[in-house]
Write a protein that holds these residues in place. Sequence first.
Motif, short mmCIF file in Angstrom:
data_model
loop_
_atom_site.label_atom_id
_atom_site.label_comp_id
_atom_site.label_asym_id
_atom_site.label_seq_id
_atom_site.Cartn_x
_atom_site.Cartn_y
_atom_site.Cartn_z
N VAL A 71 0.84 -1.20 0.00
CA VAL A 71 0.00 0.00 0.00
C VAL A 71 0.87 1.25 0.00
O VAL A 71 1.94 1.29 0.60
CB VAL A 71 -0.95 0.05 1.23
N LEU A 72 0.40 2.25 -0.70
CA LEU A 72 1.01 3.57 -0.65
C LEU A 72 0.55 4.31 0.60
O LEU A 72 -0.57 4.10 1.08
CB LEU A 72 0.60 4.39 -1.87
N ARG A 73 1.39 5.17 1.14
CA ARG A 73 0.93 6.08 2.17
C ARG A 73 -0.14 6.98 1.54
O ARG A 73 -0.01 7.38 0.38
CB ARG A 73 2.09 6.90 2.72
N HIS A 74 -1.18 7.29 2.31
CA HIS A 74 -2.35 7.93 1.71
C HIS A 74 -2.03 9.28 1.06
O HIS A 74 -2.66 9.67 0.08
CB HIS A 74 -3.46 8.10 2.76
N GLU A 75 -1.00 9.99 1.57
CA GLU A 75 -0.68 11.30 1.00
C GLU A 75 -0.02 11.19 -0.38
O GLU A 75 0.14 12.20 -1.08
CB GLU A 75 0.21 12.11 1.95
N TYR A 76 0.35 9.97 -0.79
CA TYR A 76 1.00 9.78 -2.09
C TYR A 76 0.10 9.07 -3.10
O TYR A 76 0.51 8.81 -4.22
CB TYR A 76 2.29 8.98 -1.92
N LEU A 77 -1.14 8.79 -2.71
CA LEU A 77 -2.02 7.99 -3.57
C LEU A 77 -2.29 8.63 -4.93
O LEU A 77 -2.43 7.93 -5.93
CB LEU A 77 -3.34 7.72 -2.85
N GLU A 78 -2.37 9.96 -4.97
CA GLU A 78 -2.69 10.63 -6.23
C GLU A 78 -1.45 10.89 -7.08
O GLU A 78 -1.57 11.35 -8.22
CB GLU A 78 -3.41 11.95 -5.94
N LYS A 79 -0.27 10.57 -6.52
CA LYS A 79 0.97 10.90 -7.22
C LYS A 79 1.70 9.68 -7.79
O LYS A 79 2.57 9.82 -8.65
CB LYS A 79 1.91 11.64 -6.27
N TYR A 80 1.36 8.49 -7.27
CA TYR A 80 2.10 7.28 -7.66
C TYR A 80 1.12 6.15 -7.99
O TYR A 80 0.00 6.11 -7.49
CB TYR A 80 3.01 6.80 -6.52
N CYS A 81 1.59 5.22 -8.81
CA CYS A 81 0.82 4.02 -9.10
C CYS A 81 0.68 3.20 -7.83
O CYS A 81 1.68 2.94 -7.14
CB CYS A 81 1.51 3.21 -10.19
N SER A 82 -0.53 2.76 -7.51
CA SER A 82 -0.77 2.00 -6.29
C SER A 82 -0.31 0.56 -6.38
O SER A 82 -0.38 -0.18 -5.40
CB SER A 82 -2.27 2.03 -5.94
N VAL A 83 0.18 0.14 -7.54
CA VAL A 83 0.65 -1.23 -7.72
C VAL A 83 2.17 -1.30 -7.73
O VAL A 83 2.78 -2.02 -6.93
CB VAL A 83 0.08 -1.85 -9.01
#
Length: 274
Positions: free
Chosen positions: A35-47
């Motif tokens: 999982v990505l840290r929530h503050e980076y979810l819109e900036k990086y691929c979640s996979v």
Amino acid sequence: VRLSQLDARRGREYIACKDMNPGDVLFEVEPLAAVLRHEYLEKYCSVCFVSFDYEDQAQICDSCKLFSICKECDSLQSKTDAESTFLDIHKQSGECEVLQKGQMLDTTTRMLRRLYYHHLQAEVKKTSSDVSGEQSAILSEFGSVSGLVGLDKLETHAQSKDKATLDSYREYAKTVLFPEENSEVPSDEGNRNKLLDRAVAWIQAMQHNQHAVTDDLSGDVIGNMMTPEGSLFNHSCRPNVAWCVGRGGRLRFVASQAVTAGTPLCITYPSEHC
């Protein structure tokens, strides 16, 4: 590679079964949870955790509007026969719901939901939930070290035996896994307690066995991955193994220097990776 027992104090270690050159792949595994840290979810691929500065976004969850996938990972999953897509797992694990509510957004909560998802899938299929697909690359004296079976076998020297601490873990697991509206809560109290005991063990394993993924340029920790196979490497200040995250989110462990057969294989525990 071969996984062998050292002794009661030092535990287990990986040993090279053959000579290897720098860059040779030891094994590659799909993480049990990532999982990505929530503050980076819109900036990086979640996979695969690649920045969208370098790869175009292909899919975004239509519910939480946060979980998104790059074009490369989307293309890779379209070529496989996997029963569930990355977005399916995101939604079915309950991660999507957590993000929509905006509560308990820490990586541990979302990792625990992913592990519970694999538990439910294993219950349905009556399997060990071995998600790696690369078990043949590891010769183990301890049976399977993949999936939830491998996670259950992880032993940490820092596991707490304090009742108050364990009770707090249990209450936390109950809050994360068994919200009142969750229809998947085991109705049998015995099974429910067994699952909570298992979840407490997962929480303790996660505290000391996660791989922190950093942005290569900024050095910021952007997310965490959990793979039992990767957690079994011992630490060295002069490691001969490095790891990286590839497209599709798979973790690849490679020789970082020439290694002769019979040599112990070690990584460095800080978050730096290849």
